[in-house]
Design a protein around this motif. Structure first.
Motif, PDB file in Angstrom:
ATOM      1  N   LEU A  88      49.245  30.407  53.682  1.00  8.43           N
ATOM      2  CA  LEU A  88      48.386  31.014  52.920  1.00  8.43           C
ATOM      3  C   LEU A  88      48.475  31.509  51.350  1.00  8.43           C
ATOM      4  CD1 LEU A  88      45.421  32.199  53.314  1.00  8.43           C
ATOM      5  CD2 LEU A  88      46.861  34.710  53.416  1.00  8.43           C
ATOM      6  N   THR A  90      46.836  32.645  47.830  1.00  9.74           N
ATOM      7  CA  THR A  90      46.298  33.754  46.337  1.00  9.74           C
ATOM      8  C   THR A  90      46.689  33.192  45.390  1.00  9.74           C
ATOM      9  OG1 THR A  90      43.954  34.739  46.343  1.00  9.74           O
ATOM     10  CG2 THR A  90      46.362  35.722  46.975  1.00  9.74           C
ATOM     11  N   THR A  92      46.016  34.235  40.140  1.00 11.28           N
ATOM     12  CA  THR A  92      45.331  34.905  38.932  1.00 11.28           C
ATOM     13  C   THR A  92      46.232  34.023  37.682  1.00 11.28           C
ATOM     14  OG1 THR A  92      44.377  36.516  37.942  1.00 11.28           O
ATOM     15  CG2 THR A  92      46.744  37.069  39.074  1.00 11.28           C
ATOM     16  N   SER A 120      42.987  39.994  43.457  1.00 10.49           N
ATOM     17  CA  SER A 120      44.065  38.392  44.847  1.00 10.49           C
ATOM     18  C   SER A 120      45.079  38.803  45.803  1.00 10.49           C
ATOM     19  CB  SER A 120      45.405  37.861  43.521  1.00 10.49           C
ATOM     20  OG  SER A 120      44.206  37.063  42.503  1.00 10.49           O
ATOM     21  N   SER A 121      45.237  40.482  45.873  1.00 10.41           N
ATOM     22  CA  SER A 121      45.932  40.687  46.828  1.00 10.41           C
ATOM     23  C   SER A 121      45.423  40.520  47.345  1.00 10.41           C
ATOM     24  CB  SER A 121      47.156  41.730  46.076  1.00 10.41           C
ATOM     25  OG  SER A 121      45.962  42.817  46.147  1.00 10.41           O
ATOM     26  N   THR A 123      42.576  39.818  48.506  1.00  9.64           N
ATOM     27  CA  THR A 123      41.974  38.981  48.844  1.00  9.64           C
ATOM     28  C   THR A 123      42.180  38.671  49.755  1.00  9.64           C
ATOM     29  OG1 THR A 123      40.851  37.765  47.185  1.00  9.64           O
ATOM     30  CG2 THR A 123      41.271  35.929  48.412  1.00  9.64           C
ATOM     31  N   PHE A 124      43.852  37.986  49.789  1.00 10.06           N
ATOM     32  CA  PHE A 124      44.665  37.455  50.886  1.00 10.06           C
ATOM     33  C   PHE A 124      44.790  38.469  52.322  1.00 10.06           C
ATOM     34  CE2 PHE A 124      48.965  39.012  52.602  1.00 10.06           C
ATOM     35  CZ  PHE A 124      49.806  37.426  52.231  1.00 10.06           C
ATOM     36  N   THR A 127      41.412  37.706  53.838  1.00 11.28           N
ATOM     37  CA  THR A 127      41.435  36.758  54.230  1.00 11.28           C
ATOM     38  C   THR A 127      42.532  36.853  55.640  1.00 11.28           C
ATOM     39  OG1 THR A 127      40.798  35.496  52.917  1.00 11.28           O
ATOM     40  CG2 THR A 127      42.351  34.427  54.084  1.00 11.28           C
ATOM     41  N   SER A 172      33.936  33.133  47.078  1.00 13.26           N
ATOM     42  CA  SER A 172      35.201  32.138  48.716  1.00 13.26           C
ATOM     43  C   SER A 172      33.707  30.738  48.353  1.00 13.26           C
ATOM     44  CB  SER A 172      34.467  32.856  49.298  1.00 13.26           C
ATOM     45  OG  SER A 172      35.463  34.273  49.365  1.00 13.26           O
ATOM     46  N   ALA A 429      51.209  33.632  41.830  1.00 15.15           N
ATOM     47  CA  ALA A 429      50.127  33.452  43.099  1.00 15.15           C
ATOM     48  C   ALA A 429      51.147  33.623  43.868  1.00 15.15           C
ATOM     49  CB  ALA A 429      50.772  31.685  43.127  1.00 15.15           C
TER      50      ALA A 429
END
Length: 449
Positions: A88, A90, A92, A120-121, A123-124, A127, A172, A429
């Protein structure tokens, strides 16, 4: 609305300052998954992390010695799972302007870079929470059989289960496939980008590759290899599937030879059963398999149905024979469920679990094996299954002072980004290599409501 209603005094507003009543930024995103935060990561290495499990004691027993001897060649059977990591990513980008304009709170509600990294975290986290209940393909739901086809150049509103919408956000990218394992061909796989969150069960999408979506499986883009293998971490739907094909090959094991032992039990609710009754029946079945059944996970809408049944069976006792003053309080902090000597008081409601699924687990066998740091999972300021969400919307990683590094803190990659008109840029990332694992599937099960 203005301070002065009288137009003749309107210019006096120019003498007033802007007052910022709240420090920092407000978090308008959804809650995170409470069960994911309870999983303690265990570090592994190598191309696979293997474990073996005995799934048959054999049938070498008889009242005739020669029969027992003949069957002795089939005593004890074991399978070895060769667990490969899911992935995984993600990240920015940030540039010089992000640093210069927001060095202190005088220039910004929160540091721009920290806010980007925090987003971003999040989103991580969300997900990965969705992956916890999936089978590794990023699958979210099956579209309705009357869903309208996506038309190029035309925004469309599609309806999804709320558990699917929880995994998505503005920006997304999703794909629609006949089978979740179908490779995602750039030119032909129907795909769209989320443009707007319409409601808890609807999103507006912009077709990138148009086409029919009725009865298709909707997945997060980038979840399958070119040869049809899952790339995301494999969650409960993979370890405890509804069906196991005779050709099954799951981390090197054909689980069809002993389905309930190698892939967990499946219990389906009968028409005349309540959600409480089928869970009690499932616990009794798993108890026979040796499970402690100390965790139940269910969708929060199913939890509400479960709660109402429990509440209807609850009675209130008068204090001191009814003489003392009483106070009526509705609801309970948590619920317990007792079946024989198995007492369960850890029933977790989570919006990430698909509606209609209830997972009954022995928590000792549910693992998260990782190659990289997962500390970021627990940085949301909320304990266990309590209500609320993170209020400090700042990653606090001090990224502008980090040099280029491939794996900083065993989690972050910092590298040069594409130059912008506002100056040079960098790309940060988050990298996750790991896998959800159930080391003894026989003591876990899934209930289909």
């Amino acid at each position: 609305m203005a301070i002065y209603n009288d137009a003749s005094n309107a210019t006096l507003e120019n003498t007033l300052k802007t007052y910022y009543a709240k420090e920092g930024l407000s978090n308008l995103l959804q809650r995170n998954d409470p069960f994911l935060k309870t999983l303690t990561p265990e570090y592994v290495e190598g191309k696979t992390a293997n474990f073996a499990a005995v799934y048959s004691r054999g049938g070498a027993v008889s009242a005739r010695y020669k029969v027992a001897k003949r069957l002795a060649t089939k005593t004890a059977r074991a399978a070895e799972f060769k667990v490969e990591p899911g992935k995984l990513f993600t990240g920015t980008t940030y540039n010089i302007a992000d640093i210069a304009a927001a060095r202190t709170s005088k220039g910004a509600y929160a540091p721009v870079i920290g806010t980007k990294f925090w987003a971003s975290s999040e989103t991580f986290r969300k997900t990965l929470a969705s992956c916890l209940y999936g089978s590794g393909y990023g699958e979210l739901a099956v579209m309705a059989d009357d869903a309208s086809a996506l038309v190029a150049g035309t925004l469309a509103t599609i309806t999804l289960p709320r558990s699917a919408v929880m995994a998505l956000d503005i920006g997304s990218e999703i794909v629609f496939k006949t089978n979740k394992s179908d490779p995602e061909l750039e030119s032909s796989t129907v795909r769209a980008q989320v443009e707007r969150l319409v409601s808890p069960t609807q999103v507006e999408v912009n077709p990138l590759v148009a086409g029919a979506i009725a009865s298709k499986v909707v997945c997060v883009a980038g979840g399958v290899s070119d040869d049809g293998k899952p790339l995301f971490p494999i969650g409960l739907a993979g370890w405890l599937p509804d069906t196991v094909a005779s050709t099954d090959s799951f981390f090197g094991v054909n689980r069809s030879v002993a389905r309930d032992r190698l892939a967990g039990s499946v219990i389906t609710k009968a028409n005349d059963e309540t959600i409480l009754q089928v869970i009690e029946r499932a616990i009794l079945m798993l108890r026979a398999a040796g499970s402690t059944c100390d965790k139940i996970l269910m969708n929060d809408e199913n939890y509400l149905e479960f709660k109402r049944i429990i509440d209807s069976k609850t009675y209130f006792q008068n204090v001191d024979g009814g003489k003392a003053k009483g106070k009526a309080e509705l609801g309970f902090m948590n619920y317990g469920l007792s079946v024989s000597t198995n007492y369960l008081d850890n029933i977790i409601d989570t919006p990430y679990c698909p509606k209609g699924k209830v997972y009954i687990l022995d928590s000792k066998v549910v693992k998260m094996w990782v190659y990289t740091n997962t500390e970021i999972l627990n940085k949301d300021q909320v304990n266990d299954n309590e209500a609320g969400k993170q209020t400090d919307v700042n990653g606090g990683e001090d990224l502008e002072n980090k040099p280029y590094q491939l794996l900083l803190d065993n989690l972050i990659t910092v590298q040069p980004g594409t130059d912008t008109d506002d100056g040079a840029a960098a790309f940060a990332a988050l990298n996750f290599f790991g896998q959800f694992v159930i080391t003894n599937p026989s003591v876990c099960g899934v209930v289909n409501l």
